[in-house]
Design a protein around this motif. Structure first.
Motif, mmCIF file in Angstrom:
data_model
loop_
_atom_site.group_PDB
_atom_site.id
_atom_site.type_symbol
_atom_site.label_atom_id
_atom_site.label_comp_id
_atom_site.label_asym_id
_atom_site.label_seq_id
_atom_site.Cartn_x
_atom_site.Cartn_y
_atom_site.Cartn_z
ATOM 1 N N LEU A 70 0.831 -1.206 0.000
ATOM 2 C CA LEU A 70 0.000 0.000 0.000
ATOM 3 C C LEU A 70 0.868 1.261 0.000
ATOM 4 O O LEU A 70 0.544 2.253 -0.660
ATOM 5 N N LYS A 71 1.953 1.230 0.758
ATOM 6 C CA LYS A 71 2.863 2.375 0.770
ATOM 7 C C LYS A 71 3.571 2.495 -0.577
ATOM 8 O O LYS A 71 3.791 3.616 -1.073
ATOM 9 N N ALA A 72 3.913 1.348 -1.170
ATOM 10 C CA ALA A 72 4.545 1.366 -2.492
ATOM 11 C C ALA A 72 3.594 1.968 -3.526
ATOM 12 O O ALA A 72 4.006 2.744 -4.391
ATOM 13 N N ILE A 73 2.315 1.635 -3.431
ATOM 14 C CA ILE A 73 1.311 2.184 -4.346
ATOM 15 C C ILE A 73 1.184 3.693 -4.158
ATOM 16 O O ILE A 73 1.135 4.458 -5.124
ATOM 17 N N GLU A 74 1.144 4.120 -2.898
ATOM 18 C CA GLU A 74 1.016 5.552 -2.590
ATOM 19 C C GLU A 74 2.162 6.354 -3.188
ATOM 20 O O GLU A 74 1.949 7.391 -3.839
ATOM 21 N N LEU A 75 3.385 5.890 -2.989
ATOM 22 C CA LEU A 75 4.550 6.620 -3.497
ATOM 23 C C LEU A 75 4.640 6.544 -5.017
ATOM 24 O O LEU A 75 5.108 7.487 -5.660
ATOM 25 N N THR A 76 4.204 5.428 -5.589
ATOM 26 C CA THR A 76 4.221 5.286 -7.047
ATOM 27 C C THR A 76 3.293 6.306 -7.690
ATOM 28 O O THR A 76 3.617 6.908 -8.723
ATOM 29 N N LYS A 77 2.125 6.521 -7.073
ATOM 30 C CA LYS A 77 1.181 7.501 -7.606
ATOM 31 C C LYS A 77 1.757 8.911 -7.532
ATOM 32 O O LYS A 77 1.438 9.762 -8.375
ATOM 33 N N GLU A 78 2.606 9.169 -6.536
ATOM 34 C CA GLU A 78 3.235 10.478 -6.425
ATOM 35 C C GLU A 78 4.347 10.645 -7.467
ATOM 36 O O GLU A 78 4.475 11.699 -8.095
ATOM 37 N N LEU A 79 5.138 9.594 -7.615
ATOM 38 C CA LEU A 79 6.308 9.674 -8.495
ATOM 39 C C LEU A 79 5.942 9.520 -9.964
ATOM 40 O O LEU A 79 6.510 10.208 -10.827
ATOM 41 N N ALA A 80 5.023 8.618 -10.247
ATOM 42 C CA ALA A 80 4.664 8.331 -11.638
ATOM 43 C C ALA A 80 3.147 8.313 -11.793
ATOM 44 O O ALA A 80 2.534 7.242 -11.858
ATOM 45 N N PRO A 81 2.523 9.477 -11.821
ATOM 46 C CA PRO A 81 1.063 9.554 -11.953
ATOM 47 C C PRO A 81 0.572 8.790 -13.184
ATOM 48 O O PRO A 81 1.213 8.810 -14.232
ATOM 49 N N ASN A 82 -0.554 8.100 -13.013
ATOM 50 C CA ASN A 82 -1.203 7.339 -14.078
ATOM 51 C C ASN A 82 -0.504 6.028 -14.433
ATOM 52 O O ASN A 82 -1.025 5.265 -15.262
ATOM 53 N N LEU A 83 0.655 5.765 -13.838
ATOM 54 C CA LEU A 83 1.363 4.523 -14.174
ATOM 55 C C LEU A 83 0.519 3.295 -13.858
ATOM 56 O O LEU A 83 0.396 2.381 -14.679
ATOM 57 N N LEU A 84 -0.061 3.255 -12.665
ATOM 58 C CA LEU A 84 -0.824 2.076 -12.265
ATOM 59 C C LEU A 84 -2.129 1.965 -13.045
ATOM 60 O O LEU A 84 -2.622 0.853 -13.273
#
Length: 215
Positions: A70-84
């Motif tokens: 969940l923390k990995a998802i949160e930071l991914t959305k900050e660093l790479a928006p729309n990636l997921l």
């Protein structure tokens, strides 16, 4: 092989080439401080595409590796928006990682609720059905570590997810998904297989590793 490797026989590999390979490895694996020190002590010029968000990518990698999806998802959305949103496979893997962590912690009710809210929607796509069945089957065992799906609880599974998100973030930033060192190992493996196949044939073309380092 399309190219005759003999044309590279007299191509020299300098220290600069080796340094680029080493730096690529350090950057790919988020060794930020080591990479900075390496650039400073070798006198290299920092590449124009040198990533500035290496520390955050490192955090994402380690959160995934530790099972804190969940923390990995949160930071991914900050660093790479729309990636997921664009990479459904990666999103599924991260959500699955959290589900597995709940199962490992024996929070089965919470795991079931999480699956119903976040994983079940993926069941509308055929390629996820089998994977969902494997994950849900973990709930049927008192000791899921001893179930036929025990590999889903392993460090290897977390490692694969962590590697996947690292490569996806690099690709999202228009950077190579694999380091130069990894590509060299892959190319060397292919060449070795090729040479083994050619063994015994008349006149196999000579091979030079220099050709592949320059490719």
């Amino acid at each position: 092989m399309d190219l005759d490797p003999r044309q590279y026989e007299h191509v020299s590999i300098g220290d600069g080439d080796v340094r680029k390979v080493v730096l690529s490895y350090l950057v790919h694996n988020c060794f930020n401080e080591t990479a900075e020190a390496f650039i400073a002590c070798t006198g290299m010029k920092k590449p124009l595409d040198y990533p500035v968000e290496m520390e955050k990518r490192k955090l994402i990698f380690h959160f995934a590796l530790e099972g804190n999806a969940l923390k990995a998802i949160e930071l991914t959305k900050e660093l790479a928006p729309n990636l997921l949103e664009e990479n459904k496979d990666l999103h599924f893997d991260l959500l699955s990682l959290h589900f597995v962590d709940l199962v490992r912690s024996r929070k089965c009710t919470e795991a079931l609720e999480f699956a119903q809210n976040h994983l079940t929607p993926f069941g509308k796509v055929q390629k996820y059905v089998g994977k969902l069945e494997d994950f849900m089957a973990l709930l049927a065992y008192e000791e899921p570590e001893k179930s036929p799906m025990f590999h889903l609880l392993s460090l290897d599974f977390r490692q694969n997810v962590a590697d996947g998100i690292n490569r996806a973030i690099l690709a999202h930033s228009n950077l190579p998904c694999y380091s130069s060192m990894e590509r060299l190992v892959q190319q060397t493996t292919v060449v070795r297989q090729y040479l083994e196949q050619e063994l015994g044939k008349d006149g196999p073309p000579p091979f030079s590793l220099k050709a592949f380092m320059k490719s």
